[in-house]
Design a protein around this motif. Structure first.
Motif, PDB file in Angstrom:
ATOM      1  N   PHE A 186       0.829  -1.201   0.000  1.00  0.00           N
ATOM      2  CA  PHE A 186       0.000   0.000   0.000  1.00  0.00           C
ATOM      3  C   PHE A 186       0.869   1.258   0.000  1.00  0.00           C
ATOM      4  CE2 PHE A 186      -3.259   2.895   1.768  1.00  0.00           C
ATOM      5  CZ  PHE A 186      -4.257   2.637   0.849  1.00  0.00           C
ATOM      6  N   MET A 187       1.978   1.235   0.734  1.00  0.00           N
ATOM      7  CA  MET A 187       2.894   2.369   0.766  1.00  0.00           C
ATOM      8  C   MET A 187       3.493   2.620  -0.616  1.00  0.00           C
ATOM      9  SD  MET A 187       6.449   2.760   2.882  1.00  0.00           S
ATOM     10  CE  MET A 187       7.161   1.465   1.906  1.00  0.00           C
ATOM     11  N   VAL A 188       3.882   1.556  -1.322  1.00  0.00           N
ATOM     12  CA  VAL A 188       4.446   1.705  -2.667  1.00  0.00           C
ATOM     13  C   VAL A 188       3.392   2.275  -3.620  1.00  0.00           C
ATOM     14  CG1 VAL A 188       5.323   0.420  -4.656  1.00  0.00           C
ATOM     15  CG2 VAL A 188       6.209  -0.068  -2.374  1.00  0.00           C
ATOM     16  N   LEU A 189       2.158   1.778  -3.537  1.00  0.00           N
ATOM     17  CA  LEU A 189       1.089   2.289  -4.404  1.00  0.00           C
ATOM     18  C   LEU A 189       0.821   3.769  -4.137  1.00  0.00           C
ATOM     19  CD1 LEU A 189      -1.431  -0.699  -4.372  1.00  0.00           C
ATOM     20  CD2 LEU A 189       0.080   0.028  -6.231  1.00  0.00           C
ATOM     21  N   LEU A 190       0.769   4.150  -2.870  1.00  0.00           N
ATOM     22  CA  LEU A 190       0.545   5.559  -2.552  1.00  0.00           C
ATOM     23  C   LEU A 190       1.721   6.432  -2.988  1.00  0.00           C
ATOM     24  CD1 LEU A 190      -1.180   5.470   0.947  1.00  0.00           C
ATOM     25  CD2 LEU A 190      -2.141   6.238  -1.207  1.00  0.00           C
ATOM     26  N   ALA A 191       2.939   5.929  -2.854  1.00  0.00           N
ATOM     27  CA  ALA A 191       4.105   6.689  -3.298  1.00  0.00           C
ATOM     28  C   ALA A 191       4.043   6.917  -4.800  1.00  0.00           C
ATOM     29  CB  ALA A 191       5.391   5.962  -2.910  1.00  0.00           C
ATOM     30  N   LEU A 192       3.678   5.890  -5.556  1.00  0.00           N
ATOM     31  CA  LEU A 192       3.551   6.049  -7.006  1.00  0.00           C
ATOM     32  C   LEU A 192       2.431   7.025  -7.370  1.00  0.00           C
ATOM     33  CD1 LEU A 192       4.043   2.344  -8.154  1.00  0.00           C
ATOM     34  CD2 LEU A 192       5.646   4.253  -8.436  1.00  0.00           C
ATOM     35  N   PHE A 193       1.323   6.946  -6.668  1.00  0.00           N
ATOM     36  CA  PHE A 193       0.210   7.863  -6.913  1.00  0.00           C
ATOM     37  C   PHE A 193       0.637   9.315  -6.674  1.00  0.00           C
ATOM     38  CE2 PHE A 193      -3.240  10.365  -5.013  1.00  0.00           C
ATOM     39  CZ  PHE A 193      -4.094  10.454  -6.100  1.00  0.00           C
ATOM     40  N   PHE A 194       1.254   9.571  -5.529  1.00  0.00           N
ATOM     41  CA  PHE A 194       1.650  10.943  -5.217  1.00  0.00           C
ATOM     42  C   PHE A 194       2.781  11.419  -6.123  1.00  0.00           C
ATOM     43  CE2 PHE A 194      -0.481  10.104  -1.089  1.00  0.00           C
ATOM     44  CZ  PHE A 194      -1.439  11.097  -1.214  1.00  0.00           C
ATOM     45  N   PHE A 195       3.638  10.514  -6.564  1.00  0.00           N
ATOM     46  CA  PHE A 195       4.663  10.883  -7.546  1.00  0.00           C
ATOM     47  C   PHE A 195       3.998  11.340  -8.842  1.00  0.00           C
ATOM     48  CE2 PHE A 195       7.403   9.669 -11.135  1.00  0.00           C
ATOM     49  CZ  PHE A 195       8.490  10.499 -10.866  1.00  0.00           C
ATOM     50  N   GLY A 196       2.964  10.612  -9.277  1.00  0.00           N
ATOM     51  CA  GLY A 196       2.247  10.985 -10.488  1.00  0.00           C
ATOM     52  C   GLY A 196       1.540  12.324 -10.349  1.00  0.00           C
ATOM     53  N   VAL A 197       0.877  12.542  -9.227  1.00  0.00           N
ATOM     54  CA  VAL A 197       0.198  13.819  -8.992  1.00  0.00           C
ATOM     55  C   VAL A 197       1.205  14.957  -8.949  1.00  0.00           C
ATOM     56  CG1 VAL A 197      -1.156  15.131  -7.299  1.00  0.00           C
ATOM     57  CG2 VAL A 197      -1.785  12.774  -7.838  1.00  0.00           C
ATOM     58  N   ASP A 198       2.317  14.746  -8.266  1.00  0.00           N
ATOM     59  CA  ASP A 198       3.354  15.775  -8.179  1.00  0.00           C
ATOM     60  C   ASP A 198       3.941  16.071  -9.558  1.00  0.00           C
ATOM     61  OD1 ASP A 198       5.094  17.534  -6.637  1.00  0.00           O
ATOM     62  OD2 ASP A 198       6.691  16.112  -7.149  1.00  0.00           O
ATOM     63  N   SER A 199       4.185  15.051 -10.351  1.00  0.00           N
ATOM     64  CA  SER A 199       4.713  15.253 -11.704  1.00  0.00           C
ATOM     65  C   SER A 199       3.719  16.021 -12.566  1.00  0.00           C
ATOM     66  CB  SER A 199       5.028  13.912 -12.360  1.00  0.00           C
ATOM     67  OG  SER A 199       6.030  13.234 -11.635  1.00  0.00           O
ATOM     68  N   LEU A 200       2.436  15.711 -12.436  1.00  0.00           N
ATOM     69  CA  LEU A 200       1.407  16.423 -13.188  1.00  0.00           C
ATOM     70  C   LEU A 200       1.371  17.900 -12.797  1.00  0.00           C
ATOM     71  CD1 LEU A 200      -1.033  16.264 -15.152  1.00  0.00           C
ATOM     72  CD2 LEU A 200      -2.439  15.885 -13.112  1.00  0.00           C
ATOM     73  N   PHE A 201       1.374  18.185 -11.509  1.00  0.00           N
ATOM     74  CA  PHE A 201       1.385  19.578 -11.061  1.00  0.00           C
ATOM     75  C   PHE A 201       2.644  20.296 -11.526  1.00  0.00           C
ATOM     76  CE2 PHE A 201      -1.602  18.657  -7.300  1.00  0.00           C
ATOM     77  CZ  PHE A 201      -2.704  19.010  -8.054  1.00  0.00           C
ATOM     78  N   ASN A 202       3.774  19.600 -11.510  1.00  0.00           N
ATOM     79  CA  ASN A 202       5.035  20.191 -11.960  1.00  0.00           C
ATOM     80  C   ASN A 202       4.941  20.551 -13.446  1.00  0.00           C
ATOM     81  OD1 ASN A 202       7.708  21.031 -11.974  1.00  0.00           O
ATOM     82  ND2 ASN A 202       8.473  18.978 -12.384  1.00  0.00           N
ATOM     83  N   ALA A 203       4.368  19.674 -14.246  1.00  0.00           N
ATOM     84  CA  ALA A 203       4.239  19.940 -15.681  1.00  0.00           C
ATOM     85  C   ALA A 203       3.307  21.127 -15.917  1.00  0.00           C
ATOM     86  CB  ALA A 203       3.718  18.695 -16.394  1.00  0.00           C
ATOM     87  N   VAL A 204       2.205  21.195 -15.185  1.00  0.00           N
ATOM     88  CA  VAL A 204       1.252  22.308 -15.330  1.00  0.00           C
ATOM     89  C   VAL A 204       1.922  23.633 -14.948  1.00  0.00           C
ATOM     90  CG1 VAL A 204      -0.897  23.292 -14.452  1.00  0.00           C
ATOM     91  CG2 VAL A 204      -0.788  20.873 -15.054  1.00  0.00           C
ATOM     92  N   VAL A 205       2.626  23.663 -13.831  1.00  0.00           N
ATOM     93  CA  VAL A 205       3.293  24.882 -13.394  1.00  0.00           C
ATOM     94  C   VAL A 205       4.367  25.300 -14.393  1.00  0.00           C
ATOM     95  CG1 VAL A 205       4.799  25.864 -11.613  1.00  0.00           C
ATOM     96  CG2 VAL A 205       2.755  24.594 -10.952  1.00  0.00           C
ATOM     97  N   ASN A 206       5.159  24.360 -14.882  1.00  0.00           N
ATOM     98  CA  ASN A 206       6.176  24.695 -15.866  1.00  0.00           C
ATOM     99  C   ASN A 206       5.550  25.238 -17.148  1.00  0.00           C
ATOM    100  OD1 ASN A 206       8.437  24.116 -14.344  1.00  0.00           O
ATOM    101  ND2 ASN A 206       8.487  21.963 -14.986  1.00  0.00           N
ATOM    102  N   PHE A 207       4.416  24.651 -17.573  1.00  0.00           N
ATOM    103  CA  PHE A 207       3.729  25.159 -18.750  1.00  0.00           C
ATOM    104  C   PHE A 207       3.230  26.585 -18.523  1.00  0.00           C
ATOM    105  CE2 PHE A 207      -0.341  25.804 -20.968  1.00  0.00           C
ATOM    106  CZ  PHE A 207       0.127  25.786 -22.282  1.00  0.00           C
ATOM    107  N   LEU A 208       2.646  26.834 -17.357  1.00  0.00           N
ATOM    108  CA  LEU A 208       2.144  28.165 -17.063  1.00  0.00           C
ATOM    109  C   LEU A 208       3.282  29.191 -16.975  1.00  0.00           C
ATOM    110  CD1 LEU A 208      -0.636  27.325 -14.427  1.00  0.00           C
ATOM    111  CD2 LEU A 208      -0.938  28.007 -16.816  1.00  0.00           C
ATOM    112  N   LEU A 209       4.439  28.748 -16.484  1.00  0.00           N
ATOM    113  CA  LEU A 209       5.577  29.674 -16.393  1.00  0.00           C
ATOM    114  C   LEU A 209       6.133  30.015 -17.772  1.00  0.00           C
ATOM    115  CD1 LEU A 209       7.480  28.322 -13.267  1.00  0.00           C
ATOM    116  CD2 LEU A 209       6.179  30.466 -13.469  1.00  0.00           C
ATOM    117  N   THR A 210       5.986  29.108 -18.736  1.00  0.00           N
ATOM    118  CA  THR A 210       6.459  29.431 -20.092  1.00  0.00           C
ATOM    119  C   THR A 210       5.554  30.453 -20.771  1.00  0.00           C
ATOM    120  OG1 THR A 210       5.246  27.575 -21.049  1.00  0.00           O
ATOM    121  CG2 THR A 210       7.543  27.171 -20.403  1.00  0.00           C
ATOM    122  N   LEU A 211       4.318  30.552 -20.332  1.00  0.00           N
ATOM    123  CA  LEU A 211       3.392  31.528 -20.898  1.00  0.00           C
ATOM    124  C   LEU A 211       3.669  32.945 -20.402  1.00  0.00           C
ATOM    125  CD1 LEU A 211       0.004  29.590 -20.669  1.00  0.00           C
ATOM    126  CD2 LEU A 211       1.493  29.856 -22.653  1.00  0.00           C
ATOM    127  N   ALA A 212       4.285  33.050 -19.240  1.00  0.00           N
ATOM    128  CA  ALA A 212       4.514  34.385 -18.637  1.00  0.00           C
ATOM    129  C   ALA A 212       5.639  35.131 -19.286  1.00  0.00           C
ATOM    130  CB  ALA A 212       4.789  34.232 -17.143  1.00  0.00           C
TER     131      ALA A 212
END
Length: 69
Positions: free
Chosen positions: A43-69
């Motif tokens: 369960f710990m490994v599954l949650l770590a992978l889930f939060f890694f995916g969410v964090d990567s998604l947020f990172n990609a969104v923020v980086n995309f928004l920063l390129t627009l500025a």
């Protein structure tokens, strides 16, 4: 209406009460403990992978928004 104070048990009484309560505990077997530990690890490994995916998604969104500025 004065409340009556409960007398505190002596150390020997306290130890006897603790032993009595401890003897009522149903301790898990070794197999149950190992099974639970494996479940927690998976369960710990599954949650770590889930939060890694969410964090990567947020990172990609923020980086995309920063390129627009």
């Amino acid at each position: 209406m004065a409340e009556q104070k409960k007398s505190k048990p002596s150390v020997a009484e306290f130890v006897n009460q603790v032993r009595t309560e401890t003897s009522k505990v149903v301790w898990p077997t070794r197999e149950e403990t190992v099974r639970t530990a494996i479940f927690v690890f998976i369960f710990m490994v599954l949650l770590a992978l889930f939060f890694f995916g969410v964090d990567s998604l947020f990172n990609a969104v923020v980086n995309f928004l920063l390129t627009l500025a």
